[in-house]
Enzyme design. Structure first.
Site, PDB file in Angstrom:
ATOM      1  N   HIS A 179       0.840  -1.205   0.000  1.00  0.00           N
ATOM      2  CA  HIS A 179       0.000   0.000   0.000  1.00  0.00           C
ATOM      3  C   HIS A 179       0.867   1.243   0.000  1.00  0.00           C
ATOM      4  CE1 HIS A 179       0.093   1.295   4.328  1.00  0.00           C
ATOM      5  NE2 HIS A 179       0.190   0.021   4.604  1.00  0.00           N
ATOM      6  N   ASP A 233       5.790   2.333   7.222  1.00  0.00           N
ATOM      7  CA  ASP A 233       4.428   1.885   6.886  1.00  0.00           C
ATOM      8  C   ASP A 233       3.789   2.856   5.903  1.00  0.00           C
ATOM      9  OD1 ASP A 233       1.946   0.730   6.802  1.00  0.00           O
ATOM     10  OD2 ASP A 233       1.363   1.348   8.809  1.00  0.00           O
ATOM     11  N   GLU A 238      -5.419   1.834   1.931  1.00  0.00           N
ATOM     12  CA  GLU A 238      -5.308   0.677   2.831  1.00  0.00           C
ATOM     13  C   GLU A 238      -5.615   1.082   4.252  1.00  0.00           C
ATOM     14  OE1 GLU A 238      -3.136  -2.174   5.629  1.00  0.00           O
ATOM     15  OE2 GLU A 238      -3.027  -0.011   5.445  1.00  0.00           O
ATOM     16  N   GLU A 239      -5.085   2.241   4.624  1.00  0.00           N
ATOM     17  CA  GLU A 239      -5.220   2.674   6.019  1.00  0.00           C
ATOM     18  C   GLU A 239      -6.658   3.050   6.388  1.00  0.00           C
ATOM     19  OE1 GLU A 239      -3.000   2.128   8.071  1.00  0.00           O
ATOM     20  OE2 GLU A 239      -1.000   2.382   7.207  1.00  0.00           O
ATOM     21  N   ASP A 273       3.976  -5.181   3.411  1.00  0.00           N
ATOM     22  CA  ASP A 273       3.488  -4.067   4.217  1.00  0.00           C
ATOM     23  C   ASP A 273       4.363  -3.977   5.468  1.00  0.00           C
ATOM     24  OD1 ASP A 273       2.077  -2.175   5.590  1.00  0.00           O
ATOM     25  OD2 ASP A 273       0.205  -3.303   5.723  1.00  0.00           O
ATOM     26  N   HIS A 312       2.366   4.316  12.892  1.00  0.00           N
ATOM     27  CA  HIS A 312       1.231   5.239  12.717  1.00  0.00           C
ATOM     28  C   HIS A 312       1.415   6.560  13.459  1.00  0.00           C
ATOM     29  CE1 HIS A 312      -1.952   2.179  11.088  1.00  0.00           C
ATOM     30  NE2 HIS A 312      -0.872   2.269  10.358  1.00  0.00           N
TER      31      HIS A 312
END
Ligand code: DPN
Ligand code: ZN
Length: 511
Positions: free
Chosen positions: A264, A276, A310-311, A341, A441
């Site tokens: 992603h 990420d 994706e998130e 990922d 994140h």
């Protein structure tokens, strides 16, 4: 002169075919064909792509999230690198609904004047304009799972305060509504986290919110001492948005046997998203570049995907697979899907999706062929003496839609929000007792958050496995060889072209 050139070309292509027949890396031979290809995909080049993505985040409010200029700039970067390498690229658009929060407040009017952080539960109706105002009321049992919990309490015109636990949120809310409550506040039963809940479906008429445990308990304590008047104001609306995946595929290779790789490209809004998932995106990008360079021969088509959104809930990959599922035969052409990922976590593990469930029972059905896909990755690591561990075949990334549709899958993962164990430290170094990516994140997921060693190990594995599968997927689906030599009619054969229905008919006839 011409004859001589032909001879040389012939000799070298024979060498490539012979080498390609060695499907697994030969430990005894230090330079297997996979290894030779993998050496072309350098960590330095992958890091250059990461630096570009970091620059893009820096220039776009610090992130590359779906629906932002940072995502668009990331896409333009990937597309320009691919085009320079000779690929045609396709933007594969999809639409999806998002919930936009307009207001979410719980205000104590008296005796205090505190404001509490609330979350409107999924499927909760909005409150009327200005919110609902009333005294709090609690059921006789704080869990409120039974209608009779309200039989000794006057709830009419009041706002119910209920603890999470023992039954669904919808049951608690329905009981309170039936007792006459005009709003519902449910507080968490675990400390320190906001309660994000769902009612499962529409059907209630009163607004329902979640709050933290400490806030709910403070309100319950105040209520036990005397009336507490609050206003609950919840308003949200859904908005339909459009984003896109980027798809590209090799010109070479039989069209009826496609090896697919995906990562992603979007990040979260909180930070630049370099581990990420800049890492997976950059690694497959460089594999694509090196595969096209020198026109390396292979029998199977290799298709690359950079997934969008994706998130926001695996949205781009799900839309892609669901779209293919409506086109006869399209899913069957995909031999296997490999997902990348997070492949550069700072406190890394070298993790392989555990398709054979040798360590973790999978919470999903594992398509046949996934075990053989995992084995391509693990046998690479074994052949170079690199320790690895299983990671759960959970579907918690873009392979979910593939496995739900029966396509074999596996992938690599260096860890996110799980805590590193002593056993993992013994294998990979790093620090036990903290997560694999402490910046997961968050704003700290920048270029400095990437572990170069992990990135290098994973990049080599991605490259070697791609090369191996580009030659032979027989262990996965029994298919090997160059196929029937079918070539798309006309221009547009090759990267990025999806078969139209006409093409499919021809393909069926040809096979
Ligand atoms: N789903 C991934 C993401 O946040 O993009 C990461 C992840 C995968 C985290 C698997 C935990 C487990
Ligand atoms: Zn991710």
């Amino acid at each position: 002169m011409a004859a001589r050139r032909t001879l040389v070309a012939l000799a070298s292509s024979i060498a490539v075919v012979a080498a390609g027949a060695l499907a697994s890396p030969a430990a005894a031979h230090p330079r297997s064909p996979e290894e030779k290809f993998a050496q072309k995909v350098t960590t330095r080049a992958v890091q250059d792509h990461l630096a570009a993505l970091q620059r893009i985040a820096d220039e776009n409010d610090g992130n590359r999230a779906a629906l932002t200029s940072g995502y668009e700039a990331s896409a333009l970067y990937v597309e320009s690198v691919l085009r320079k390498a000779g690929y045609e690229t396709e933007r594969d658009p999809f639409t999806f609904d998002r919930e936009i929060i307009d207001t979410a407040t719980l205000t104590e009017n008296s005796p205090g004047s505190a404001e509490y952080e609330v979350d409107q539960m999924e499927f909760s109706p909005n409150s009327p304009v200005g919110g609902v105002t009333g005294d709090l009321v609690a059921p006789s049992d704080p869990l409120g799972c039974l209608a009779t919990d309200w039989s000794t309490v006057v709830a009419t015109g009041k706002i119910a305060l209920i603890s999470r636990g023992a039954c669904p949120f919808a049951t608690k809310a329905a009981n309170a509504e039936a007792a006459g409550a005009i709003g519902v506040v449910i507080y968490n039963n675990v400390p320190d986290v906001q309660l994000f809940g769902t009612l499962g479906a529409e059907g209630l008429t009163v607004p329902v919110a979640g709050v933290r445990q400490a806030d709910g308990q403070a309100l319950a304590t105040a209520l036990a001492a005397g009336p507490v008047n609050v206003t609950l104001d919840l308003t949200s609306h859904t908005e339909t948005s459009e984003s896109f995946n980027i798809i590209a595929e090799t010109e070479q290779g039989r069209d009826d046997n496609v090896v697919m790789l995906g990562a992603h490209l979007d990040g979260v809004e909180e930070g630049p998203g370099i581990n990420d998932n800049g890492t997976g995106s950059a690694a497959i990008l460089e594999v694509a570049v090196q595969l096209a360079k020198g026109n390396i021969r292979h029998d199977n088509t290799v298709r690359f995907a950079w997934w969008g959104a994706e998130e926001l809930g695996l949205i781009g990959s799900t839309a892609y697979v669901e779209e293919l599922a409506t086109q006869e035969g399209e899913l069957d052409r995909i031999a296997t899907y490999l997902n990348y990922d997070m492949v550069g976590s700072p406190n890394y593990i070298i993790g392989v999706y555990d398709a054979d469930e040798s360590t973790y029972p999978a919470p999903v059905e594992v398509p046949e062929g996934s075990v053989a896909t995992e084995a391509v990755l693990t046998s690479w690591f074994d052949s170079i003496g690199q320790p690895w561990v299983d990671t759960e075949f959970s579907g918690r990334s873009d392979y979910q839609a593939f496995i739900l549709n029966g396509i074999p899958a596996s992938g690599l993962f260096t860890g996110a929000d799980d805590v590193k164990t002593d056993e993992e430290v013994a294998l990979f170094g790093g620090t036990a007792g903290i997560t694999h990516d402490p910046n997961y994140h968050s704003a700290g997921d920048d270029l400095s958050n990437v572990n170069e060693t992990a990135l290098g190990i994973m990049t080599q594995a991605i490259a070697a496995s791609t090369y191996s599968l580009a030659w032979d997927t027989s262990a996965i689906n029994g298919v090997s060889g160059p196929g029937d030599g079918y070539v798309h009619p006309g221009k547009g054969h090759g990267p990025g072209k999806h078969l139209g229905s006409e093409d499919r008919v021809l393909l069926e006839r040809a096979s």
